[in-house]
Design an enzyme around this catalytic site. Structure first.
Site, PDB file in Angstrom:
ATOM      1  N   GLY A  42       0.902  -1.260   0.059  1.00 15.74           N
ATOM      2  CA  GLY A  42      -0.025   0.103  -0.109  1.00 15.74           C
ATOM      3  C   GLY A  42       0.743   1.177  -0.095  1.00 15.74           C
ATOM      4  N   SER A  43       0.676   2.286   0.515  1.00 11.10           N
ATOM      5  CA  SER A  43       1.167   3.576   0.607  1.00 11.10           C
ATOM      6  C   SER A  43       2.424   3.554   1.268  1.00 11.10           C
ATOM      7  CB  SER A  43      -0.009   4.889   1.388  1.00 11.10           C
ATOM      8  OG  SER A  43      -0.945   4.611   0.260  1.00 11.10           O
ATOM      9  N   THR A  44       2.651   2.567   2.080  1.00 16.39           N
ATOM     10  CA  THR A  44       3.995   2.474   2.977  1.00 16.39           C
ATOM     11  C   THR A  44       5.020   2.442   1.981  1.00 16.39           C
ATOM     12  OG1 THR A  44       3.951   0.210   2.999  1.00 16.39           O
ATOM     13  CG2 THR A  44       3.193   1.426   4.953  1.00 16.39           C
TER      14      THR A  44
END
Lengths: 379, 626
Positions: B340-342
């Site tokens: 994801g956005s990590t």
């Protein structure tokens, strides 16, 4: 050259009874057959005891014996001349298979001896045990005897090829046996005593060189023979336990099924290579001598067949096979009683195991063929 | 052939006028017969030799060998080494050996074994598997050797057996050391457990070293460090009588005890992380930035490893195996999740390093992104868009459109190469068996695995950590630690030192490597990550309130369930199993990083609300403690 009729060989037609006729038709040599049955009977008896009275073991052995017996009967039907014609082909096929083993063979117990044919595994070195003497007999029979130097050199090369290939697997025991079977043919072909004694002397003097080329485990076995007590729980264990089993058997033995060494698991490989120790423990010296006498009678009958053979090829082959048979017996018993190094050679017709049984019976089949096929003597 | 025959045809006709070859053959015939005679003589001689040797052994040596056979024999009995203990970094016990009582049977002394087993089973809690294992072991032992049937007698079972003991001749109670894990489910995956050696392992193990050993490490540190923990068996030479019963000990070669292991794990932090996950399934991995020490490696739910030691019942095992939240699955090491956005800080760094963007360049975000000439809209999580966005704002507010564009400009090849250098798509090399490598997609991978070309749209979703990309929690924590370490490579490891009687051996880093990263670029990314936690618009601003140090972090939400183009994702409408995974990565303090952490909460929804507080708790405790 006029041939005697196939149907009525003179020397056999003398026997009057019915069984005799049946055996004649089957090309079976009755005295030899009797000896083999006796030995196999003893084998089952002792296998039952050594294998912890496990009937499965006997059943499997019986199946192998059946296969071997059929092969023997089959080979007995083949004319020695036919065998002679296929000697070269068989030898070449054997060598090719040995090469195949080195390239694609399966490794079992640290040595590469098996060829996996999918449905069964096959040990080409066993085939060479028959094919090598056949090849030598074929080669020498076509040349003046005793062999001249050149032919002798060629014969030695013929022996060396399979020996080297099998030694490389590594299976030193079988390699030596095959060398032996070739040498036996040379011996009966009449190489001079001087040469024979000379080469034995050379061999002995070459021992240090051989030592250099041996695998560590092979050296260990020789060392153990000389001094088994140096590593009683490791590599010397086989020989020590075997000697205890034999020695404790005494004159009369502990009785069938009563051997303690074998039954308490002290004796390793007790139903294969070391089965003679179980026999000696349970039947004592008297049993051992009896067994040796039976072996000698069988060997004697085979020698008689060789002596009576009527062409050079048959003479040489029969002589070679017979000597090899005795070498088996001598090397196995010698190893078990601690006068020869431990090499993986089973006791013929008694040890548990299929491959050697089949090879041996093939040899006896050839002997029977030599015995029972009409002689090429003009009437 | 012909001449050979004629040689036989004319026996005894020794005529010198015959052709030479014929004469030779006749002589050969004689030689052959001589040779057969000689063979017979040699064979008889050799046989006599054998007989002589047999007489020597069986008549002259009979008494000597009989006494050897009858009286004394030497047998080898194994001395089992004590298994090494496992501690955490501060010396707190994680795996210990407790004395316990086992029920052993000496088959030789039991009259009716089958009946005894049935009666014992009725009296005590003995499972069918234990009986099966006992019967299998019995085949490998002699009758006089005692074989364990039931390894752990409870106090009640012990009392019940002793009352009935007279009825069970040949059944004894022995004291043994048995493994115990005091931290139960908190350390179940990382420490692992030992179990009874099974038939398959029996074939593989060195029979000398494992004769007498009942247990072997099955998972975790127990499995990975089996050799060190087990030690080397010793042996005793024992004099026995003909029936093989014990008479006296002749010689003892002591066992080399197993090594004690000190893990890098901090059990206090581990417990905090485990508890903080609450009812959720998930994983937490925390790494000490400077050393690569793994401080926390949690996979939740865990399970109680202790029943495995004695042999867990089939029913209990099946319950664990079929449980929906998969307690036996080590998520920290083997769980593969979309990041994801990590992934965004790393993608942003790639953009800076490849000079595709600058910190100042601004991009307009209308709430969606379209590839040239294509109608498909790649949506932003914020429906109405973020407006004008620079790199910092894109990280702080997690703008998808900015990263769609950046990924598109970078292209999959550069994206793949840069992320690979940070350890994505590869095993982290942690010293635990069974680690998964995750997946970092590339053109080459797609051709190999799917036999398909790479599509530009796939580059876009790779840029926001969706699509094919999969990471393990350990990988994510390691990449975060490398970022915190400003490019110096981090090698995560579980064991910090081993201890034997001879002394302590510390763990040593095998190699030292550094990624060459521009310091200014690193500062931009790290500052943006600090703003994620500490700025007014940061997605994880709630955890930044009132702490005396700065945390650099990034939230993430990984889609499990794809919503159609025309629909909107509504959390309450989606079954819990299909809800998004919540992720959070962080390191702290931001100026002098000491701990890096990755948190994954399965089906937890947004990273900011569930995952970030867990990380904050662990960081707070770690920084307070030291």
């Amino acid at each position: 050259m006029p041939l005697q009729s196939h149907t009525q060989p003179q020397h056999l037609s003398m026997q009057p009874n019915q069984a005799g006729t049946l055996l004649q038709k089957l090309h079976v040599d009755a005295p030899l057959l009797a000896g083999l049955i006796l030995l196999c009977g003893i084998g089952f008896l002792i296998l039952y005891s050594a294998g912890g009275q496990n009937p499965d073991l006997l059943v499997r052995q019986a199946v192998r014996l059946g296969v071997a017996f059929v092969l023997m009967l089959g080979l007995a039907q083949v004319q020695p001349q036919t065998l002679k014609r296929y000697s070269l082909a068989l030898f070449v096929i054997g060598i090719v298979l040995l090469l195949a083993v080195l390239v694609i063979g399966t490794i079992g117990k640290g040595a590469q001896r098996w060829l996996n044919l999918g449905f069964f595994r096959f040990q080409p070195s066993e085939m060479l045990k028959i094919a090598t003497p056949m090849m030598l007999a074929w080669y020498l029979a076509a040349r003046p005897l005793p062999p001249r130097w050149l032919h002798l050199a060629c014969a030695l090369v013929l022996i060396l090829i399979p020996t080297a290939l099998i030694a490389k697997q590594p299976d030193l025991g079988t390699a030596l046996l095959i060398a032996c079977s070739g040498a036996a043919v040379l011996f009966v072909a009449g190489i001079s005593w001087r040469l024979l004694i000379g080469s034995i002397a050379v061999c002995i003097s070459l021992t240090p060189v051989l030592w250099h080329f041996m695998h560590d485990y092979q050296r260990d076995r020789v060392k153990m023979l000389l001094n088994p007590e140096s590593d009683p729980l490791g590599r010397g264990y086989h020989i020590i336990q075997s000697k205890i089993a034999i020695g404790s058997g005494g004159l009369y033995g502990k009785g069938w099924l009563n051997g303690t060494q074998s039954h308490l698991d002290f004796l390793p490989e007790r139903f294969t290579d070391f089965i003679f120790a179980v026999f000696a423990e349970e039947f004592g010296l008297l049993g051992c001598v009896t067994l040796l006498v039976v072996y000698l009678l069988v060997t004697g009958r085979c020698l008689f067949i060789a002596a009576q053979a009527n062409d050079t090829y048959s003479q040489l082959l029969a002589g070679g096979l017979t000597i090899t048979f005795f070498v088996y017996i001598f090397v196995n018993i010698g190893m078990v009683i601690g006068i020869l190094p431990v090499v993986g050679i089973p006791l013929p017709l008694i040890s548990y195991g299929g491959t050697s049984m089949v090879t041996l019976f093939a040899g006896f089949g050839i002997l029977m063929s030599i015995r029972t096929h009409p002689k090429l003597i003009p009437g | 052939m012909k001449s050979a025959d004629s040689a036989v045809v004319l026996p005894g006709s020794a005529n010198n006028r015959r052709p030479l070859t014929i004469r030779k053959y006749r002589v050969a015939g004689n030689v052959f017969r001589n040779r057969i005679t000689a063979t017979l003589a040699v064979i008889i001689l050799l046989s006599l030799g054998l007989v002589a040797r047999l007489i020597y052994l069986q008549v002259m040596g009979h008494e000597h060998y009989s006494s050897l056979s009858r009286n004394n024999r030497i047998k080898i009995s194994p001395v089992v080494p004590t298994r090494g203990l496992i501690y955490d970094r501060n010396g707190v016990m994680l795996a210990e050996n407790l004395p316990t009582y086992s029920l052993d049977i000496t088959p030789e002394q039991v009259e009716d074994l089958d009946e005894t087993l049935v009666r014992l089973q009725a009296l005590l809690g003995i499972t069918d598997e234990e009986i099966k294992l006992f019967l299998a072991q019995r085949k490998r032992h002699r009758g006089f050797a005692s074989i364990p049937l039931h390894l752990h007698l409870t106090d009640e079972e012990l009392a019940r057996f002793f009352v009935n003991r007279p009825y069970f001749p040949g059944v004894e109670v022995h004291a043994r050391l048995v493994r115990h894990y005091p931290r139960n489910e908190v350390t179940s995956h990382v420490v692992g457990y030992v179990g009874r050696i099974n038939e398959r392992e029996l074939k593989r193990l060195d029979p000398g070293n494992y004769r007498g050993t009942q247990h072997i490490g099955k998972i975790g540190v127990e499995q990975s460090y089996e050799t060190a923990l087990h030690g080397q068996a010793g042996y005793q030479e024992i004099e026995t009588n003909a029936q093989g019963r014990f008479i006296s000990v002749i010689k003892t070669v002591p066992a080399a005890q197993g090594k004690d292991l000190y893990l890098t794990l901090d059990i206090g932090l581990q417990k905090t992380a485990y508890d903080a996950l609450g009812e959720h399934s998930g994983a937490v991995a925390a790494i000490e930035v400077e050393t690569g020490d793994v401080l926390v490696l949690v996979s939740k739910p865990g399970f109680d490893p202790n029943p495995f030691v004695y042999g867990i019942s089939m029913k209990a095992y099946r319950a664990l195996q079929t449980s929906g939240d998969r307690p036996l699955f080590n998520r920290a090491l083997r769980g593969q999740y979309p990041p994801g956005s990590t992934i965004k800080p790393f993608v942003g760094l790639a953009g800076l390093e490849y000079s595709v963007i600058t910190a100042r360049r601004v991009k307009h975000c209308p709430g969606f992104y379209q590839l040239p000439n294509l109608s498909h809209r790649y949506r932003d999580w914020k429906k109405w868009g973020h407006g004008s966005v620079d790199l910092t704002k894109a990280i702080v507010q997690s703008c998808d459109v900015y990263f769609y564009d950046l990924a598109h400009t970078l292209g999959i090849d550069r994206l793949h190469d840069f992320l690979q250098r940070l350890g994505f798509g590869e095993k982290s090399g942690i010293d635990l068996v069974g680690e998964k490598s995750g997946l970092l997609p590339s053109r080459e991978w797609k051709r190999r695995a799917r036999n398909q070309a790479w599509y530009p749209g796939e580059t876009l979703i790779t840029g926001i950590g969706q699509g094919f990309t999969q990471v393990t929690p350990v990988q994510l924590a390691r990449a975060t630690a490398i970022l915190a370490n400003r490019g110096r490579m981090v090698y995560p490891h579980m064991v910090s030192r081993t201890k034997t009687l001879d002394g302590i051996t510390p763990w040593q880093q095998a190699k030292e490597e550094r990624l060459s990263l521009n310091s200014n670029h690193l500062n931009i990314i790290i500052r943006a990550m600090v703003d994620v936690v500490h700025s007014a618009r940061g997605t994880a601003r709630r955890i930044g309130v009132g702490i005396p140090y700065q945390i650099a972090g990034k939230t993430g939400t990984a889609q499990v369930f794809t919503v159609k183009q025309t629909e909107q994702y509504q959390e309450h409408k989606v079954a819990k199993k299909l809800r998004d995974h919540a992720l959070f990565i962080a390191f702290a303090p931001a100026d002098h990083p000491r701990i890096a952490i990755a948190v994954i909460v399965e089906n937890g929804g947004h990273g900011s609300s569930v995952a970030a507080p867990i990380a904050a708790q662990v960081i707070a405790q770690y920084l307070e403690e030291s």
